[in-house]
Motif scaffolding. Sequence first.
Motif, PDB file in Angstrom:
ATOM      1  N   ILE A   1       2.173 -12.406   2.508  1.00  0.00           N
ATOM      2  CA  ILE A   1       1.686 -12.076   3.848  1.00  0.00           C
ATOM      3  C   ILE A   1       0.696 -10.918   3.774  1.00  0.00           C
ATOM      4  CG2 ILE A   1       2.374 -11.481   6.202  1.00  0.00           C
ATOM      5  CD1 ILE A   1       5.162 -12.636   5.484  1.00  0.00           C
ATOM      6  N   GLN A   2       1.000  -9.927   2.923  1.00  0.00           N
ATOM      7  CA  GLN A   2       0.032  -8.852   2.685  1.00  0.00           C
ATOM      8  C   GLN A   2      -1.288  -9.407   2.176  1.00  0.00           C
ATOM      9  OE1 GLN A   2       1.597  -5.276   0.460  1.00  0.00           O
ATOM     10  NE2 GLN A   2       3.376  -6.615   0.279  1.00  0.00           N
ATOM     11  N   ASP A   3      -1.200 -10.303   1.205  1.00  0.00           N
ATOM     12  CA  ASP A   3      -2.425 -10.874   0.635  1.00  0.00           C
ATOM     13  C   ASP A   3      -3.234 -11.602   1.699  1.00  0.00           C
ATOM     14  OD1 ASP A   3      -1.750  -9.865  -1.829  1.00  0.00           O
ATOM     15  OD2 ASP A   3      -0.978 -11.758  -2.621  1.00  0.00           O
ATOM     16  N   GLY A   4      -2.542 -12.318   2.573  1.00  0.00           N
ATOM     17  CA  GLY A   4      -3.243 -13.000   3.651  1.00  0.00           C
ATOM     18  C   GLY A   4      -3.937 -12.025   4.576  1.00  0.00           C
ATOM     19  N   ALA A   5      -3.254 -10.937   4.936  1.00  0.00           N
ATOM     20  CA  ALA A   5      -3.850  -9.930   5.813  1.00  0.00           C
ATOM     21  C   ALA A   5      -5.059  -9.277   5.161  1.00  0.00           C
ATOM     22  CB  ALA A   5      -2.802  -8.872   6.174  1.00  0.00           C
ATOM     23  N   HIS A   6      -4.938  -8.933   3.885  1.00  0.00           N
ATOM     24  CA  HIS A   6      -6.053  -8.309   3.172  1.00  0.00           C
ATOM     25  C   HIS A   6      -7.248  -9.256   3.080  1.00  0.00           C
ATOM     26  CE1 HIS A   6      -4.557  -4.402   1.574  1.00  0.00           C
ATOM     27  NE2 HIS A   6      -3.384  -4.939   1.858  1.00  0.00           N
ATOM     28  N   SER A   7      -6.989 -10.524   2.811  1.00  0.00           N
ATOM     29  CA  SER A   7      -8.084 -11.487   2.689  1.00  0.00           C
ATOM     30  C   SER A   7      -8.810 -11.686   4.012  1.00  0.00           C
ATOM     31  CB  SER A   7      -7.555 -12.833   2.175  1.00  0.00           C
ATOM     32  OG  SER A   7      -7.162 -12.738   0.825  1.00  0.00           O
ATOM     33  N   VAL A   8      -8.055 -11.766   5.101  1.00  0.00           N
ATOM     34  CA  VAL A   8      -8.680 -11.955   6.412  1.00  0.00           C
ATOM     35  C   VAL A   8      -9.518 -10.738   6.785  1.00  0.00           C
ATOM     36  CG1 VAL A   8      -8.212 -12.119   8.885  1.00  0.00           C
ATOM     37  CG2 VAL A   8      -7.006 -13.616   7.290  1.00  0.00           C
ATOM     38  N   VAL A   9      -8.996  -9.542   6.559  1.00  0.00           N
ATOM     39  CA  VAL A   9      -9.755  -8.328   6.881  1.00  0.00           C
ATOM     40  C   VAL A   9     -11.010  -8.235   6.017  1.00  0.00           C
ATOM     41  CG1 VAL A   9      -9.716  -5.798   6.788  1.00  0.00           C
ATOM     42  CG2 VAL A   9      -7.792  -7.049   7.789  1.00  0.00           C
ATOM     43  N   ALA A  10     -10.884  -8.542   4.734  1.00  0.00           N
ATOM     44  CA  ALA A  10     -12.059  -8.519   3.853  1.00  0.00           C
ATOM     45  C   ALA A  10     -13.087  -9.551   4.297  1.00  0.00           C
ATOM     46  CB  ALA A  10     -11.634  -8.776   2.406  1.00  0.00           C
ATOM     47  N   ALA A  11     -12.625 -10.722   4.713  1.00  0.00           N
ATOM     48  CA  ALA A  11     -13.535 -11.773   5.172  1.00  0.00           C
ATOM     49  C   ALA A  11     -14.278 -11.342   6.430  1.00  0.00           C
ATOM     50  CB  ALA A  11     -12.749 -13.054   5.437  1.00  0.00           C
ATOM     51  N   LEU A  12     -13.559 -10.753   7.372  1.00  0.00           N
ATOM     52  CA  LEU A  12     -14.199 -10.305   8.614  1.00  0.00           C
ATOM     53  C   LEU A  12     -15.165  -9.149   8.346  1.00  0.00           C
ATOM     54  CD1 LEU A  12     -11.192 -10.537  11.111  1.00  0.00           C
ATOM     55  CD2 LEU A  12     -13.060 -12.155  10.773  1.00  0.00           C
ATOM     56  N   SER A  13     -14.834  -8.308   7.377  1.00  0.00           N
ATOM     57  CA  SER A  13     -15.760  -7.240   6.980  1.00  0.00           C
ATOM     58  C   SER A  13     -17.051  -7.825   6.427  1.00  0.00           C
ATOM     59  CB  SER A  13     -15.107  -6.327   5.939  1.00  0.00           C
ATOM     60  OG  SER A  13     -13.976  -5.670   6.451  1.00  0.00           O
TER      61      SER A  13
ATOM     62  N   LEU B   1      16.934 -10.790   3.573  1.00  0.00           N
ATOM     63  CA  LEU B   1      15.514 -11.109   3.394  1.00  0.00           C
ATOM     64  C   LEU B   1      14.705  -9.828   3.208  1.00  0.00           C
ATOM     65  CD1 LEU B   1      15.168 -13.881   6.137  1.00  0.00           C
ATOM     66  CD2 LEU B   1      15.601 -14.184   3.693  1.00  0.00           C
ATOM     67  N   PHE B   2      15.275  -8.909   2.444  1.00  0.00           N
ATOM     68  CA  PHE B   2      14.669  -7.579   2.294  1.00  0.00           C
ATOM     69  C   PHE B   2      13.220  -7.646   1.841  1.00  0.00           C
ATOM     70  CE2 PHE B   2      13.491  -4.062  -0.496  1.00  0.00           C
ATOM     71  CZ  PHE B   2      13.634  -2.986   0.378  1.00  0.00           C
ATOM     72  N   TYR B   3      12.946  -8.416   0.803  1.00  0.00           N
ATOM     73  CA  TYR B   3      11.589  -8.441   0.242  1.00  0.00           C
ATOM     74  C   TYR B   3      10.601  -9.116   1.185  1.00  0.00           C
ATOM     75  CZ  TYR B   3      14.110  -7.059  -3.934  1.00  0.00           C
ATOM     76  OH  TYR B   3      14.924  -6.388  -4.824  1.00  0.00           O
ATOM     77  N   ALA B   4      11.075 -10.124   1.916  1.00  0.00           N
ATOM     78  CA  ALA B   4      10.200 -10.780   2.896  1.00  0.00           C
ATOM     79  C   ALA B   4       9.843  -9.812   4.019  1.00  0.00           C
ATOM     80  CB  ALA B   4      10.892 -12.021   3.462  1.00  0.00           C
ATOM     81  N   TYR B   5      10.828  -9.046   4.479  1.00  0.00           N
ATOM     82  CA  TYR B   5      10.555  -8.073   5.545  1.00  0.00           C
ATOM     83  C   TYR B   5       9.710  -6.908   5.035  1.00  0.00           C
ATOM     84  CZ  TYR B   5      13.408 -10.368   9.014  1.00  0.00           C
ATOM     85  OH  TYR B   5      13.880 -11.270   9.924  1.00  0.00           O
ATOM     86  N   GLU B   6       9.888  -6.558   3.787  1.00  0.00           N
ATOM     87  CA  GLU B   6       9.040  -5.517   3.202  1.00  0.00           C
ATOM     88  C   GLU B   6       7.585  -5.989   3.178  1.00  0.00           C
ATOM     89  OE1 GLU B   6       9.700  -2.534  -0.470  1.00  0.00           O
ATOM     90  OE2 GLU B   6       9.468  -4.634  -1.072  1.00  0.00           O
TER      91      GLU B   6
ATOM     92  N   HIS C   1       4.474  -4.204   5.285  1.00  0.00           N
ATOM     93  CA  HIS C   1       3.217  -3.749   4.680  1.00  0.00           C
ATOM     94  C   HIS C   1       2.017  -4.435   5.329  1.00  0.00           C
ATOM     95  CE1 HIS C   1       5.074  -1.206   1.787  1.00  0.00           C
ATOM     96  NE2 HIS C   1       5.612  -2.170   1.068  1.00  0.00           N
ATOM     97  N   ALA C   2       2.166  -5.730   5.645  1.00  0.00           N
ATOM     98  CA  ALA C   2       1.066  -6.458   6.297  1.00  0.00           C
ATOM     99  C   ALA C   2       0.776  -5.879   7.683  1.00  0.00           C
ATOM    100  CB  ALA C   2       1.406  -7.945   6.394  1.00  0.00           C
ATOM    101  N   GLU C   3       1.830  -5.622   8.449  1.00  0.00           N
ATOM    102  CA  GLU C   3       1.633  -5.039   9.781  1.00  0.00           C
ATOM    103  C   GLU C   3       0.989  -3.659   9.679  1.00  0.00           C
ATOM    104  OE1 GLU C   3       4.603  -4.994  12.710  1.00  0.00           O
ATOM    105  OE2 GLU C   3       5.109  -7.126  12.558  1.00  0.00           O
ATOM    106  N   ASP C   4       1.481  -2.830   8.754  1.00  0.00           N
ATOM    107  CA  ASP C   4       0.921  -1.479   8.587  1.00  0.00           C
ATOM    108  C   ASP C   4      -0.559  -1.538   8.229  1.00  0.00           C
ATOM    109  OD1 ASP C   4       3.377  -0.377   9.159  1.00  0.00           O
ATOM    110  OD2 ASP C   4       3.902   0.015   7.061  1.00  0.00           O
ATOM    111  N   PHE C   5      -0.908  -2.461   7.343  1.00  0.00           N
ATOM    112  CA  PHE C   5      -2.307  -2.583   6.928  1.00  0.00           C
ATOM    113  C   PHE C   5      -3.184  -3.008   8.099  1.00  0.00           C
ATOM    114  CE2 PHE C   5      -5.732  -5.410   5.402  1.00  0.00           C
ATOM    115  CZ  PHE C   5      -6.504  -4.452   4.767  1.00  0.00           C
TER     116      PHE C   5
END
Length: 248
Positions: free
Chosen positions: A91-103, A148-153, A157-161
């Motif tokens: 989910i983090q990777d998806g958020a980073h990719s979308v933000v980079a794409a929009l940039s 689901l600790f790792y999924a929520y982690e 991170h995705a929300e924070d980013f």
Amino acid sequence: MPTYAIIGATGSTGQQILSQLLQSPDNKVKVYCRSKAKLEKLSPKLAAHQNVDVYPGALNDVQLIADCTANSKAIFLVIGANVSYPGMRMIQDGAHSVVAALSTILAKHPNAKMPRILLLSSASMNPRFQPDQGRVVAAMTGLVKTALFYAYEDLGHAEDFLRLQKGWLNVTFIHPGGLVEDEAKGHTLTLDKPPEGFIGYPDLAAGMIEVAEWEDERYAWEGVGVLPKSSARFNPEVPLIFGRGLLA
């Protein structure tokens, strides 16, 4: 003709969003997936629609994601799975990719209007929902976050980013309760009533589309709950999902 982008169209939520958007010939849909063959297997009638473009490839291909999201009104970021394991960051990777794409898009077209991003998250991530929980629901929330600790982690991170992009983007965090395969029963949106129990994927998708279609900023940077109008059935896979998560 409004254009919508779906990042993660082979999952249950993405499939429902795709199906509902295609019910209107006025919608153009741009779909990212890792495997076009898998998408076509899940959506065999997709080729019959002239208003769909598919962008298969790697999630970290920024130009691909830029092509998929360009000129869209809203981006449905619905990557995820019912798993939890150390190092999980899809989910983090998806958020980073979308933000980079929009940039990338904004660098080439400074006057481009940025789309609204709708991140599929969880009611357990919304602090506004927690104070109103009863003891039983609070205990269940704690169990879910442990299993689901790792999924929520990853979600956290995705929300924070994404919140770091508040100066130039418009993001809405979708915070449903448990998800289950069920028929459509109708939905309501909420900013303060905590979702309890389960909601079917058709109602979740309809709620996300409703948020995407709003023309004003009422849901910008909000955590939005999606509630079913009548109770969804219990998801029998929950004990197995929890068990795998506790052993991860």
